[in-house]
Design a protein around this motif. Structure first.
Motif, mmCIF file in Angstrom:
data_model
loop_
_atom_site.group_PDB
_atom_site.id
_atom_site.type_symbol
_atom_site.label_atom_id
_atom_site.label_comp_id
_atom_site.label_asym_id
_atom_site.label_seq_id
_atom_site.Cartn_x
_atom_site.Cartn_y
_atom_site.Cartn_z
ATOM 1 N N GLN A 218 0.850 -1.194 0.000
ATOM 2 C CA GLN A 218 0.000 0.000 0.000
ATOM 3 C C GLN A 218 0.889 1.249 0.000
ATOM 4 N N ALA A 219 1.996 1.188 0.738
ATOM 5 C CA ALA A 219 2.899 2.348 0.795
ATOM 6 C C ALA A 219 3.500 2.633 -0.570
ATOM 7 N N ASP A 220 3.824 1.559 -1.324
ATOM 8 C CA ASP A 220 4.357 1.736 -2.684
ATOM 9 C C ASP A 220 3.337 2.470 -3.556
ATOM 10 N N ILE A 221 2.101 2.012 -3.471
ATOM 11 C CA ILE A 221 1.051 2.636 -4.286
ATOM 12 C C ILE A 221 0.864 4.100 -3.871
ATOM 13 N N ASP A 222 0.873 4.356 -2.577
ATOM 14 C CA ASP A 222 0.738 5.740 -2.100
ATOM 15 C C ASP A 222 1.853 6.604 -2.670
ATOM 16 N N SER A 223 3.060 6.051 -2.646
ATOM 17 C CA SER A 223 4.207 6.793 -3.151
ATOM 18 C C SER A 223 4.071 7.044 -4.649
ATOM 19 N N LEU A 224 3.592 6.020 -5.362
ATOM 20 C CA LEU A 224 3.398 6.184 -6.808
ATOM 21 C C LEU A 224 2.376 7.288 -7.070
ATOM 22 N N ILE A 225 1.341 7.312 -6.249
ATOM 23 C CA ILE A 225 0.309 8.324 -6.480
ATOM 24 C C ILE A 225 0.842 9.724 -6.224
ATOM 25 N N ARG A 226 1.679 9.872 -5.230
ATOM 26 C CA ARG A 226 2.296 11.193 -5.014
ATOM 27 C C ARG A 226 3.153 11.588 -6.229
ATOM 28 N N SER A 227 3.894 10.610 -6.725
ATOM 29 C CA SER A 227 4.751 10.901 -7.874
ATOM 30 C C SER A 227 3.949 11.276 -9.107
ATOM 31 N N LYS A 228 2.928 10.469 -9.375
ATOM 32 C CA LYS A 228 2.139 10.754 -10.594
ATOM 33 C C LYS A 228 1.393 12.080 -10.440
ATOM 34 N N ALA A 229 0.996 12.387 -9.202
ATOM 35 C CA ALA A 229 0.314 13.661 -8.966
ATOM 36 C C ALA A 229 1.287 14.817 -9.187
ATOM 37 N N ALA A 230 2.522 14.638 -8.723
ATOM 38 C CA ALA A 230 3.534 15.679 -8.931
ATOM 39 C C ALA A 230 3.765 15.879 -10.424
ATOM 40 N N MET A 231 3.881 14.769 -11.136
ATOM 41 C CA MET A 231 4.110 14.832 -12.583
ATOM 42 C C MET A 231 2.982 15.604 -13.268
ATOM 43 N N TYR A 232 1.776 15.205 -12.951
ATOM 44 C CA TYR A 232 0.631 15.860 -13.614
ATOM 45 C C TYR A 232 0.545 17.338 -13.240
ATOM 46 N N THR A 233 0.856 17.626 -11.978
ATOM 47 C CA THR A 233 0.800 19.019 -11.519
ATOM 48 C C THR A 233 1.827 19.874 -12.262
ATOM 49 N N ILE A 234 3.002 19.302 -12.468
ATOM 50 C CA ILE A 234 4.030 20.033 -13.219
ATOM 51 C C ILE A 234 3.525 20.334 -14.635
ATOM 52 N N LEU A 235 2.903 19.322 -15.258
ATOM 53 C CA LEU A 235 2.378 19.514 -16.614
ATOM 54 C C LEU A 235 1.282 20.575 -16.636
ATOM 55 N N GLU A 236 0.415 20.532 -15.657
ATOM 56 C CA GLU A 236 -0.675 21.520 -15.587
ATOM 57 C C GLU A 236 -0.114 22.916 -15.352
ATOM 58 N N THR A 237 0.877 22.988 -14.463
ATOM 59 C CA THR A 237 1.428 24.296 -14.104
ATOM 60 C C THR A 237 2.085 24.961 -15.308
ATOM 61 N N ILE A 238 2.879 24.195 -16.022
ATOM 62 C CA ILE A 238 3.588 24.806 -17.146
ATOM 63 C C ILE A 238 2.622 25.203 -18.259
ATOM 64 N N SER A 239 1.589 24.378 -18.488
ATOM 65 C CA SER A 239 0.656 24.744 -19.566
ATOM 66 C C SER A 239 -0.198 25.931 -19.146
ATOM 67 N N SER A 240 -0.558 25.993 -17.875
ATOM 68 C CA SER A 240 -1.366 27.148 -17.466
ATOM 69 C C SER A 240 -0.498 28.416 -17.480
ATOM 70 N N TYR A 241 0.814 28.252 -17.269
ATOM 71 C CA TYR A 241 1.724 29.401 -17.304
ATOM 72 C C TYR A 241 1.665 30.073 -18.674
ATOM 73 N N VAL A 242 1.610 29.255 -19.728
ATOM 74 C CA VAL A 242 1.551 29.850 -21.069
ATOM 75 C C VAL A 242 0.111 29.985 -21.562
ATOM 76 N N GLY A 243 -0.843 29.607 -20.722
ATOM 77 C CA GLY A 243 -2.255 29.836 -21.045
ATOM 78 C C GLY A 243 -2.831 28.894 -22.076
ATOM 79 N N ILE A 244 -2.312 27.685 -22.133
ATOM 80 C CA ILE A 244 -2.960 26.726 -23.025
ATOM 81 C C ILE A 244 -3.406 25.519 -22.205
ATOM 82 N N SER A 245 -4.281 24.747 -22.812
ATOM 83 C CA SER A 245 -4.756 23.553 -22.130
ATOM 84 C C SER A 245 -3.945 22.365 -22.621
ATOM 85 N N LEU A 246 -3.726 21.409 -21.721
ATOM 86 C CA LEU A 246 -2.949 20.222 -22.108
ATOM 87 C C LEU A 246 -3.590 19.515 -23.306
#
Lengths: 516, 516
Positions: free
Chosen positions: A384-412
């Motif tokens: 369960q801890a592995d899965i939790d860790s994976l979810i934090r990682s994937k959330a970080a990844m997606y957040t980075i993608l969202e942040t950079i695209s919103s910075y330039v004002g486009i949608s993913l």
């Protein structure tokens, strides 16, 4: 193979001297080259001036000149007779973990041989930080530089053996690595890379003499080192952008290099925006107990039949399973999710997992491969801890993608292409990455795995001299965004900590899968 | 001493980096330098980028930068703290026979120490030709280069001792030598210097890295090597022109470096014409049995009282006479002529020589110093053959002067200044040289002995960065004339084989002397 039209080798005819025209050999060659290139050339190396007089006269004043270039000037990297002996170049991907060298025939662009080895600096420490701290000790920098140079020299020995040439037949090297690896390779003080405000010793090392770096190739060979735009955005990524063609496209696309650090570049021929952030080691298979780097026996693909709940696995080289690598973990999480064995928070659903769930050390484990089927005779399971860790990682990844695209004002969703770089990236099944909400829900075909883009970019440079200007254009057009972990970022991150996401509208295709 | 206004040291303040401005240290320094210089700067050496980060931060982002320049670009030769530690430079006169080094404080231009030593390549052979042939053998070039580099390193050790500094405090070297010595110093193939059409490996070596040449100074130190215009006109002469100021004057003047080879430059700020020719070893005291190089105990001045026929001699350091050097031979010949002891053909007039004439080995000898007055207890005498040889040499010298002036269509009598370079040149009494018709009959005061103009030119360059452009201007404005030994030359030569000359109108002042 035909000769490359825009390669680095130029056949030059020099007007023979006479009593009426007593210009020196080096000056005469320089003049001839400048006429052909229509540009100034940097100082001709003494080692070249030294062999020039004999070589000119033995070849009737016709030579092959091996050129190179950086953001400043054309350079002469060597001269050789006007014949067809092989003139080779080396593309080097200077990875923190793995170093890959590719030897190319500079006349035709043909790959002659490839060789990869574990970065010997791993003996100091697997991570960059440990190595930088080591480099701060007395003689540390010299030692750590020596490790990589020696490793490269050994690799050159092997490559020359398989390519059937002598190291003196290698005239050009192009080296792409992250900023820290580049500093350690050049013997430059990396101390301030990790201290605010994170300043490299140099941004644009340009062309250097191989012999000064102790690299055992032709004595006048030149080494082009890809530039960086700062501590967090190195030459490996600039090489990657060059290879992806992001900077040449009308349409906006994204390039993601996923690893412990996720590096992201978004843009088109008019602009490039980049950022980097910690995505967590879970993505590289570094955290789960059964996790391993992609390699023989690693489970790299997992799928499930949602109706029967039966799992299928694939291992690298079809060997008995030894562990699971990053792409396998992502597949597994997606499989667990679509079969209802984990819920949207990533928690195991015991009634769905049935007999595959075990309790070990007070933690729930899902057994993917029972002990009797594994190579080493132990359960291959994910906790369960592995899965939790994976979810934090994937959330970080997606957040980075969202942040950079919103910075330039486009949608993913507007992205024309989603390039995934790196060995790890090449193994990821986009369908699974979308399912767990790590990557945006784009149509199949939008995702393009480009493999070791750093090596590919470094190779491209050896085959086409016109690309050198592109590298500088890339470097200069990148706007680097510092990812501030502010309230906005945290809100996005929290929303991404569900499978696939709190906002299911962002993942229409996953929604339908989950409903199956 | 005040700091030199146009020296090579620039105090540079770099804007400290910040999160908003993360330009790398080397790139930041480069930008700051280019703003101050208003010019591009060549690649910053890795050894400088290596020490830059710490040095910048320890000095609050203020540095002293030691710059240099060649025909291509500004170079950064070193960086040091923003304090007053001595930053030194070395001017090197790379002579075939003697090498002279002068250590200068680059801040003030003050001479800190000087050191000279016999060129260790003399062990291979005293003359250039023998050394070039040796360099053609296997490993010969490396050996002969090693000799001079080792010699220079020993000299640097001595200079540092007397200057009280460490070799790492030396950042700039400027080296002036003839084309062959320069090639051997740089380890460049000299083979084609002596074969038609006499082509150097390089004309403009420019700025090189001292460490590449194996010179033991600061690891980022640069060596500027004066350019040549061909095999026969080297960097020593270009340094000499710079020192004489020939190239800055409105009025036409001449610069003569007299030795075995006579090198001559004629010109003004608008044009320069040069030639070189064999003047014969007689001029350097190399032929007469009692001849010797200028040194302790050498007779360097001779005069006669034409009425009494009594000779006076002067020796270097006032030691008992051991032999006679070039200037003494010229004085002696003039004295013999004005006292009527030789005739206009240079033949002894026995009735005038009286008891001083002896017959030895079937040749007439004129005894200048009898055995009992000499240091080694033997007669110091000059033979008829010696005088004949001197006359050929002086005739060659004068013919070269006439040829070059007639080439540009001016008369020697129009020269505003007659610069005489070289140690030998500095000893010559112009009156005697005019008397025997070796130099033109110009008014006293027109002759100016400028000593070791090669060393002086090399020193000037270390004190004034603006002069670097002048060197290139000199090199580019020189028209080199090949002295063709044609009928015209032979006619002039024949006419000059009399004392002072067949055409006495050319030597009005001598005419009157001879009549005394």
């Amino acid at each position: 193979m035909p000769e490359l039209a825009n390669g680095w080798i130029k056949r030059i005819s020099v007007t023979p001297p006479s009593l009426k025209d007593n210009t020196a050999d080096a000056d005469r060659l320089e003049k001839a080259l400048e006429a052909v290139l229509n540009a100034e050339i940097a100082d001709i190396d003494l080692t070249i001036s030294g062999i020039l007089p004999e070589l000119l006269r033995r070849n009737n004043f016709n030579l092959r000149c091996i050129l190179f270039k950086d953001h400043k000037k054309w350079r002469l990297a060597g001269i050789t007779g006007d014949d067809d002996t092989i003139v080779a170049g080396l593309a080097v991907d200077l990875g923190t973990t793995t170093v890959v060298l590719r030897m190319l025939d500079l006349s035709t662009g043909r790959t002659m041989a490839e060789y990869s080895f574990g970065n010997p600096q791993i003996s100091i420490g697997p991570d960059i930080l440990t190595r930088i701290h080591f480099a701060e000790k007395e003689n540390g920098l010299k030692t750590i530089q020596g490790l990589i140079i020696d490793g490269i020299n050994r690799a050159i020995g092997e490559l020359c053996k398989s390519g059937g040439i002598n190291p003196s037949g290698i005239y050009l090297l192009s080296v792409a690595g992250n900023t820290a690896m580049t500093h350690l390779f050049l013997g430059l003080n990396p101390r301030f890379l990790i201290r605010e405000p994170y300043i490299p010793a140099t941004n644009r090392p340009g062309c250097l003499n191989a012999r000064e770096l102790g690299i055992n190739v032709n004595q006048s060979a030149k080494v082009f080192v890809f530039p960086n735009t700062g501590s967090y955005f190195g030459g490996d990524l600039i090489a990657g952008i060059l290879y992806s063609g992001l900077n040449r496209s009308e349409k906006t696309a994204i390039l993601v290099d996923v690893g412990t650090n996720a590096e992201v570049v978004l843009g088109n021929k008019n602009w490039l925006v980049a950022c980097a952030g910690a995505a967590g080691p879970a993505l590289e298979g570094g955290v789960t107990k059964m996790g391993m780097m992609a390699g023989p026996g690693a489970i790299d693909r997992v799928s499930v039949n949602p109706e029967t709940g039966l799992f299928s696995i694939h291992t690298i080289e079809n060997l008995p399973p030894r562990g699971i690598c990053g792409s396998g973990v992502i597949d597994l999480a997606a499989a667990l999710f679509v079969s209802g064995m984990i819920d949207i928070r990533g928690k195991f659903v015991p009634e769905a997992c049935k007999g595959r769930l075990r309790e070990k050390d007070g933690l729930k484990h899902f057994v993917l491969v029972p002990a009797d089927a594994s190579e080493q005779g132990n359960d291959l399971s994910i906790s369960q801890a592995d899965i939790d860790s994976l979810i934090r990682s994937k959330a970080a990844m997606y957040t980075i993608l969202e942040t950079i695209s919103s910075y330039v004002g486009i949608s993913l969703s507007e992205l024309s292409t989603f390039y995934v770089a790196g060995t790890f990236g090449s193994l990821i099944n986009p369908r699974s990455a979308i399912t767990i909400g790590m990557m945006p829900d784009l149509p199949e075909g939008t995702y393009r795995s480009i493999g070791n883009s750093s090596l590919e970019g470094a190779s491209m440079i050896l085959k086409d001299c016109r690309l050198m200007d592109e590298i500088d254009a890339i470097r200069n057009s990148i706007t680097y965004i510092e990812l501030n972990v502010n309230q906005d970022f945290m809100n996005r991150f929290s929303a991404a900590r569900f499978i696939p996401h709190t906002n299911l509208l962002l993942f229409p295709s996953v929604d339908s899968v989950a409903l199956v």
